[in-house]
Motif scaffolding. Structure first.
Motif, mmCIF file in Angstrom:
data_model
loop_
_atom_site.group_PDB
_atom_site.id
_atom_site.type_symbol
_atom_site.label_atom_id
_atom_site.label_comp_id
_atom_site.label_asym_id
_atom_site.label_seq_id
_atom_site.Cartn_x
_atom_site.Cartn_y
_atom_site.Cartn_z
ATOM 1 N N ASN A 47 0.850 -1.461 -0.082
ATOM 2 C CA ASN A 47 -0.148 0.001 -0.107
ATOM 3 C C ASN A 47 0.840 1.326 0.120
ATOM 4 O O ASN A 47 0.509 2.304 0.007
ATOM 5 N N SER A 48 2.173 0.905 -0.219
ATOM 6 C CA SER A 48 2.990 2.412 -0.101
ATOM 7 C C SER A 48 2.663 3.060 -1.445
ATOM 8 O O SER A 48 2.512 2.781 -2.571
ATOM 9 N N PRO A 49 2.830 4.656 -1.321
ATOM 10 C CA PRO A 49 2.588 5.521 -2.168
ATOM 11 C C PRO A 49 3.675 5.559 -3.144
ATOM 12 O O PRO A 49 3.937 5.873 -4.219
ATOM 13 N N ILE A 50 4.707 4.872 -2.858
ATOM 14 C CA ILE A 50 6.142 4.728 -3.593
ATOM 15 C C ILE A 50 5.812 3.697 -4.691
ATOM 16 O O ILE A 50 5.727 2.730 -4.442
ATOM 17 N N LYS A 51 6.057 4.236 -5.906
ATOM 18 C CA LYS A 51 5.835 3.447 -7.195
ATOM 19 C C LYS A 51 7.027 3.566 -8.015
ATOM 20 O O LYS A 51 7.193 2.343 -8.806
ATOM 21 N N THR A 52 8.012 4.409 -7.815
ATOM 22 C CA THR A 52 9.263 4.325 -8.789
ATOM 23 C C THR A 52 10.080 4.649 -7.790
ATOM 24 O O THR A 52 10.180 5.255 -6.643
ATOM 25 N N VAL A 53 11.676 4.388 -8.389
ATOM 26 C CA VAL A 53 12.688 4.630 -7.693
ATOM 27 C C VAL A 53 13.029 6.207 -7.204
ATOM 28 O O VAL A 53 13.247 6.569 -6.106
ATOM 29 N N ALA A 54 12.279 6.813 -8.125
ATOM 30 C CA ALA A 54 12.328 8.371 -8.106
ATOM 31 C C ALA A 54 11.573 8.821 -6.929
ATOM 32 O O ALA A 54 11.716 9.980 -6.383
ATOM 33 N N ASP A 55 10.443 7.908 -6.691
ATOM 34 C CA ASP A 55 9.688 8.444 -5.311
ATOM 35 C C ASP A 55 10.511 8.179 -3.939
ATOM 36 O O ASP A 55 9.887 8.583 -2.970
ATOM 37 N N LEU A 56 11.525 7.749 -4.209
ATOM 38 C CA LEU A 56 12.404 7.522 -2.952
ATOM 39 C C LEU A 56 13.013 8.787 -2.261
ATOM 40 O O LEU A 56 13.518 8.657 -1.158
ATOM 41 N N LYS A 57 13.055 9.883 -3.179
ATOM 42 C CA LYS A 57 13.505 11.147 -2.723
ATOM 43 C C LYS A 57 12.928 11.310 -1.286
ATOM 44 O O LYS A 57 11.675 11.489 -1.041
ATOM 45 N N GLY A 58 13.882 11.693 -0.414
ATOM 46 C CA GLY A 58 13.361 11.984 1.066
ATOM 47 C C GLY A 58 13.040 11.094 1.903
ATOM 48 O O GLY A 58 12.611 11.243 3.004
ATOM 49 N N LYS A 59 13.120 9.694 1.304
ATOM 50 C CA LYS A 59 12.685 8.610 2.196
ATOM 51 C C LYS A 59 13.991 7.897 2.899
ATOM 52 O O LYS A 59 15.096 8.081 2.641
ATOM 53 N N THR A 60 13.470 6.945 3.751
ATOM 54 C CA THR A 60 14.450 6.302 4.552
ATOM 55 C C THR A 60 14.543 4.744 3.932
ATOM 56 O O THR A 60 13.577 4.101 3.926
ATOM 57 N N ILE A 61 15.756 4.138 3.499
ATOM 58 C CA ILE A 61 15.901 3.031 3.025
ATOM 59 C C ILE A 61 16.564 2.090 4.141
ATOM 60 O O ILE A 61 17.812 2.482 4.434
ATOM 61 N N PHE A 62 16.099 0.920 4.539
ATOM 62 C CA PHE A 62 16.950 0.125 5.446
ATOM 63 C C PHE A 62 17.833 -0.660 4.474
ATOM 64 O O PHE A 62 17.494 -1.224 3.250
ATOM 65 N N VAL A 63 19.243 -1.043 4.900
ATOM 66 C CA VAL A 63 20.165 -1.876 4.319
ATOM 67 C C VAL A 63 21.018 -2.563 5.380
ATOM 68 O O VAL A 63 20.828 -2.224 6.647
ATOM 69 N N ASN A 64 21.306 -3.674 4.871
ATOM 70 C CA ASN A 64 21.889 -4.627 6.154
ATOM 71 C C ASN A 64 23.347 -3.954 6.700
ATOM 72 O O ASN A 64 23.575 -4.260 7.736
ATOM 73 N N ASN A 65 23.813 -3.036 5.812
ATOM 74 C CA ASN A 65 25.300 -2.467 6.097
ATOM 75 C C ASN A 65 25.263 -1.488 5.457
ATOM 76 O O ASN A 65 25.174 -1.373 4.172
ATOM 77 N N LEU A 66 25.875 -0.386 6.002
ATOM 78 C CA LEU A 66 26.197 0.998 5.436
ATOM 79 C C LEU A 66 27.690 0.914 4.543
ATOM 80 O O LEU A 66 28.198 0.005 5.168
ATOM 81 N N ASN A 67 27.567 1.634 3.764
ATOM 82 C CA ASN A 67 28.942 1.649 2.731
ATOM 83 C C ASN A 67 29.411 0.327 2.786
ATOM 84 O O ASN A 67 30.679 0.048 2.698
ATOM 85 N N ASN A 68 28.610 -0.511 1.856
ATOM 86 C CA ASN A 68 28.872 -1.867 1.532
ATOM 87 C C ASN A 68 28.265 -2.044 0.318
ATOM 88 O O ASN A 68 27.860 -1.184 -0.574
ATOM 89 N N ILE A 69 28.120 -3.278 -0.090
ATOM 90 C CA ILE A 69 27.466 -3.706 -1.355
ATOM 91 C C ILE A 69 25.939 -3.156 -1.130
ATOM 92 O O ILE A 69 25.509 -2.832 -2.350
ATOM 93 N N ALA A 70 25.352 -3.118 -0.051
ATOM 94 C CA ALA A 70 24.186 -2.668 -0.110
ATOM 95 C C ALA A 70 23.702 -1.147 -0.290
ATOM 96 O O ALA A 70 23.018 -1.159 -1.427
ATOM 97 N N THR A 71 24.766 -0.121 -0.053
ATOM 98 C CA THR A 71 24.418 1.104 -0.405
ATOM 99 C C THR A 71 24.693 1.450 -1.713
ATOM 100 O O THR A 71 24.160 1.976 -2.554
#
Length: 329
Positions: free
Chosen positions: A134-158
């Motif tokens: 039900n998220s209003p996010i439909k495209t990658v561009a919609d991620l602007k200003g949003k928070t994204i979980f990754v398993n590790n920072l500054n690695n393959i994830a990010t």
């Protein structure tokens, strides 16, 4: 002919919620002055995460490939790259699983590490950005200003997410990255702690079925298509001190990689024996490819991407990081 499997990988550097089944081995200390194969060391400890990436280690063990080479291998559980490097440096491990982003970052920081064998290469839909249905996010561009979980920072994830942000006209400064272990991401996103998550199997399937999440984007496309993910590493000192032992390991693991690449059933049969992935899940999760040899051009792609996105301050010639391949004898 090696067929391309579907994709599963978890970047090294994550403490995953899977546990390693007990694996026995010799406790003779690992050094033998005389043996039939002429190896400098016959018992070696290998660090590995209990995930599908290093499945060839266990295939080689079960099929007797190591034994044929005169090796006794002791698989040893690790929690990630942060502990793996000091463990090979201290001699607690002889060889360890690693991911290439962590490896090249460590080399850039002055660590004397060699890549000794390939392990895992990504394919389509192995790392995806997911959002609630039900998220209003439909495209990658919609991620602007949003928070994204990754398993590790500054690695393959990010790095993987950043390549997709670039295509959408965004940069890492347009989003907020936050760390969260894969098993916890779904519930945390449902609770509103983040808007999206960078997720891999079996958590992709789990979040689709349990939480109704949908895939927003496959992060292994474009610049990251077929990106090398993980391999085996040792210290330069170890490589120089035990060349015959290393060659024996390389031959055995390459043989197992070829088997994994050509017969998915071998992987499915092995996963429940050393991970918490049951047989039913093993039969349906997406899997990637298991290359039999380190390829300089493919690995250079990783280092070049790291340089482009600021993970390295200066270029790395990956040829200098690769240990010589095993001899045919």
């Amino acid at each position: 002919m090696t067929r391309k499997l579907r994709c599963y990988a978890v970047a090294l550097g994550v403490t995953v919620a899977l546990t390693l089944a007990g694996c026995g081995g010799s406790d003779d200390g690992g050094t033998t002055s005389a043996n039939s194969k002429g190896l400098e060391k016959t018992t070696i400890k290998i660090g590995a995460l209990p995930i599908p990436d290093p499945v060839s280690l266990y295939i080689a063990q079960a099929k007797g490939f190591f034994k044929e080479e005169g090796l006794t291998v002791e698989p040893t559980p690790i929690t990630g790259g942060a502990v793996a490097v000091p463990m090979i440096e201290s001699g607690q491990l002889d060889i360890s699983q690693t991911n290439y982003v962590s490896t090249f970052a460590a080399v850039a920081g002055g660590k004397k590490i060699k890549l000794v064998a390939d392990m895992y290469q990504a394919g389509a839909n192995c790392f995806v950005i997911m959002v609630p249905s039900n998220s209003p996010i439909k495209t990658v561009a919609d991620l602007k200003g949003k928070t994204i979980f990754v398993n590790n920072l500054n690695n393959i994830a990010t790095l993987a997410v950043e390549t997709q942000l670039k295509v959408a006209g965004l940069s890492k400064d347009d989003v907020k990255f936050a760390e969260k272990p894969f098993p916890e991401m779904g519930n945390a996103i449902k609770a509103g702690q983040a808007d999206a998550g960078w997720i891999t199997e079996p958590f992709i399937t789990a979040n689709q079925s349990a939480n109704g999440f949908r895939k927003l984007a496959d992060t292994m496309t474009g610049q990251t298509e077929d990106l090398p993910i993980a391999g085996w590493m040792a210290t330069e000192e170890w490589v120089q001190k035990y060349p015959k032992t290393l060659a024996a390991f390389q031959r055995a693991i390459a043989k197992a990689q070829q088997l994994a690449s050509s017969d998915r059933k071998e992987i499915e049969a092995m996963l429940p024996k050393y991970t918490k992935i049951d047989a039913k899940t093993a039969s349906v999760i997406t899997l990637g490819t298991y290359p039999s040899e380190l390829n300089t051009n493919r690995l250079q792609k990783v280092a070049d991407l790291m340089l482009e996105y600021g993970y390295l301050k200066s270029p790395i010639d990956v040829k200098s990081v690769i240990a010589a391949p095993a001899s045919s004898g």
